[in-house]
Motif scaffolding. Structure first.
Motif, mmCIF file in Angstrom:
data_model
loop_
_atom_site.group_PDB
_atom_site.id
_atom_site.type_symbol
_atom_site.label_atom_id
_atom_site.label_comp_id
_atom_site.label_asym_id
_atom_site.label_seq_id
_atom_site.Cartn_x
_atom_site.Cartn_y
_atom_site.Cartn_z
ATOM 1 N N ALA A 205 0.817 -1.070 0.097
ATOM 2 C CA ALA A 205 0.015 -0.067 -0.087
ATOM 3 C C ALA A 205 0.869 1.249 -0.011
ATOM 4 O O ALA A 205 0.529 2.194 -0.806
ATOM 5 C CB ALA A 205 -1.194 0.195 1.064
ATOM 6 N N GLU A 206 1.869 1.219 0.851
ATOM 7 C CA GLU A 206 2.963 2.258 0.879
ATOM 8 C C GLU A 206 3.552 2.718 -0.624
ATOM 9 O O GLU A 206 3.575 3.732 -1.092
ATOM 10 C CB GLU A 206 3.845 2.327 1.795
ATOM 11 C CG GLU A 206 3.244 2.149 3.395
ATOM 12 C CD GLU A 206 4.565 1.925 4.237
ATOM 13 O OE1 GLU A 206 5.655 1.800 3.823
ATOM 14 O OE2 GLU A 206 4.444 2.158 5.505
ATOM 15 N N LEU A 207 3.794 1.544 -1.170
ATOM 16 C CA LEU A 207 4.565 1.642 -2.576
ATOM 17 C C LEU A 207 3.457 2.366 -3.594
ATOM 18 O O LEU A 207 3.874 3.190 -4.494
ATOM 19 C CB LEU A 207 5.219 0.343 -2.974
ATOM 20 C CG LEU A 207 6.235 -0.341 -2.239
ATOM 21 C CD1 LEU A 207 6.490 -1.568 -2.675
ATOM 22 C CD2 LEU A 207 7.283 0.905 -2.422
ATOM 23 N N LEU A 208 2.288 1.714 -3.486
ATOM 24 C CA LEU A 208 1.238 2.356 -4.333
ATOM 25 C C LEU A 208 0.886 3.632 -4.081
ATOM 26 O O LEU A 208 0.600 4.533 -5.181
ATOM 27 C CB LEU A 208 -0.106 1.540 -4.189
ATOM 28 C CG LEU A 208 0.003 0.063 -4.862
ATOM 29 C CD1 LEU A 208 -1.382 -0.546 -4.373
ATOM 30 C CD2 LEU A 208 0.148 0.211 -6.274
ATOM 31 N N LYS A 209 1.049 4.216 -2.834
ATOM 32 C CA LYS A 209 0.802 5.425 -2.628
ATOM 33 C C LYS A 209 1.811 6.429 -3.218
ATOM 34 O O LYS A 209 1.634 7.554 -3.447
ATOM 35 C CB LYS A 209 0.654 5.938 -1.318
ATOM 36 C CG LYS A 209 -0.547 5.307 -0.399
ATOM 37 C CD LYS A 209 -0.625 5.782 1.216
ATOM 38 C CE LYS A 209 -1.990 5.253 1.720
ATOM 39 N NZ LYS A 209 -1.877 5.493 3.057
ATOM 40 N N GLY A 210 2.996 6.121 -3.041
ATOM 41 C CA GLY A 210 4.125 6.708 -3.510
ATOM 42 C C GLY A 210 4.064 7.079 -5.221
ATOM 43 O O GLY A 210 4.459 7.793 -5.598
ATOM 44 N N ILE A 211 3.722 5.850 -5.647
ATOM 45 C CA ILE A 211 3.756 5.971 -7.197
ATOM 46 C C ILE A 211 2.460 6.603 -7.738
ATOM 47 O O ILE A 211 2.792 7.317 -8.857
ATOM 48 C CB ILE A 211 3.243 4.282 -7.914
ATOM 49 C CG1 ILE A 211 4.604 3.439 -7.625
ATOM 50 C CG2 ILE A 211 3.097 4.457 -9.061
ATOM 51 C CD1 ILE A 211 4.359 1.782 -7.772
ATOM 52 N N GLU A 212 1.386 6.866 -6.984
ATOM 53 C CA GLU A 212 0.324 7.630 -7.445
ATOM 54 C C GLU A 212 0.745 9.341 -7.205
ATOM 55 O O GLU A 212 0.375 9.992 -7.852
ATOM 56 C CB GLU A 212 -0.808 7.316 -6.339
ATOM 57 C CG GLU A 212 -1.441 6.155 -6.723
ATOM 58 C CD GLU A 212 -2.771 5.432 -5.833
ATOM 59 O OE1 GLU A 212 -2.940 6.526 -4.974
ATOM 60 O OE2 GLU A 212 -3.391 4.543 -6.008
ATOM 61 N N GLU A 213 1.345 9.301 -6.031
ATOM 62 C CA GLU A 213 2.001 11.029 -5.885
ATOM 63 C C GLU A 213 2.675 11.461 -6.814
ATOM 64 O O GLU A 213 2.803 12.507 -7.304
ATOM 65 C CB GLU A 213 2.474 11.011 -4.271
ATOM 66 C CG GLU A 213 1.486 10.926 -3.090
ATOM 67 C CD GLU A 213 2.383 10.793 -1.953
ATOM 68 O OE1 GLU A 213 3.339 10.779 -2.081
ATOM 69 O OE2 GLU A 213 1.501 10.710 -1.032
#
Length: 219
Positions: A205-213
């Motif tokens: 989930a943290e990785l996905l948030k970083g990619i979206e940002e």
């Protein structure tokens, strides 16, 4: 002075001997003027250390007689091979490395038979031969870093038609096995033991948030 002679018929001619003398005298005076302007020394001082190139290299005795590197040389022309092996020996002695050799290894001979013309004239064949000459140098009682620098220097100055193959040994202190086991245990302790499905989901989930940002900032 130029001498002019009057022939019986035609134009007057210039004597060759007198003309050559004038050219020589003019060149001498000009060279003397240049020498006076430049103040060139009459005697050139000898270069220090140049005699060592033509002398037999001074051998360095081995202290512990422990081999560190075996360097094999291969070439098709023995004169070029011996010249480069001598260059490698002198480079080793310049680095204060005990070097033994060169050792003359057996010569490898390869032969081929080629057909000159096919079909009826198959019996007319031609033989070819190639001889590979080999030499060996052995380095003893030297630090591995010095050996690597020596090999790199030889590789940079290697001529065409000569191949090299180096076999090196590195020595460790007594008890190297225990130190390796301790390092492995430390790595196991540092690794996380409680790896669950929930932890993996959190990391994802943290990785996905970083990619979206990152995508939003680029847009």
């Amino acid at each position: 002075m130029l001498k002019i002679t009057k022939p019986l018929f035609g134009l007057p001619t210039i004597a060759k001997a007198s003309l050559a003398r004038t050219f020589v005298s003019g060149a001498n005076t000009r060279s003397a003027e240049i020498k006076n302007k430049l103040d060139l020394p009459e005697i050139i001082e000898p270069v220090e250390g140049l005699d060592e190139v033509y002398q037999v290299p001074q051998r360095i005795p081995a202290t512990h007689d422990v081999p560190v590197c075996n360097l094999h040389f291969r070439g098709y022309i023995p004169q070029h091979l011996d010249f480069y092996v001598d260059f490698a020996r002198r480079a080793a002695f310049a680095l204060k490395m005990p070097c033994s050799g060169p050792v003359y290894l057996p010569t490898q001979t390869s032969r081929w038979t080629v057909i000159k013309s096919p079909f009826v004239h198959k019996k007319s064949q031609e033989n070819f031969e190639r001889k590979t000459h080999k030499r060996l140098l052995q380095i003893k009682d030297t630090h591995p870093e010095v050996v690597q620098r020596w090999l790199h220097y030889l590789k940079m100055n290697a001529p065409a038609g000569i191949g090299m193959r180096a076999t090196t040994w590195e020595f460790e202190n007594v008890g190297v096995g225990k130190t390796m086991v301790e390092k492995a245990k430390k790595r196991q302790r540092a690794a996380p033991n409680d790896v669950n499905e929930a932890n993996v989901k959190e990391v994802a989930a943290e990785l996905l948030k970083g990619i979206e940002e990152e995508a939003k900032t680029k847009a």
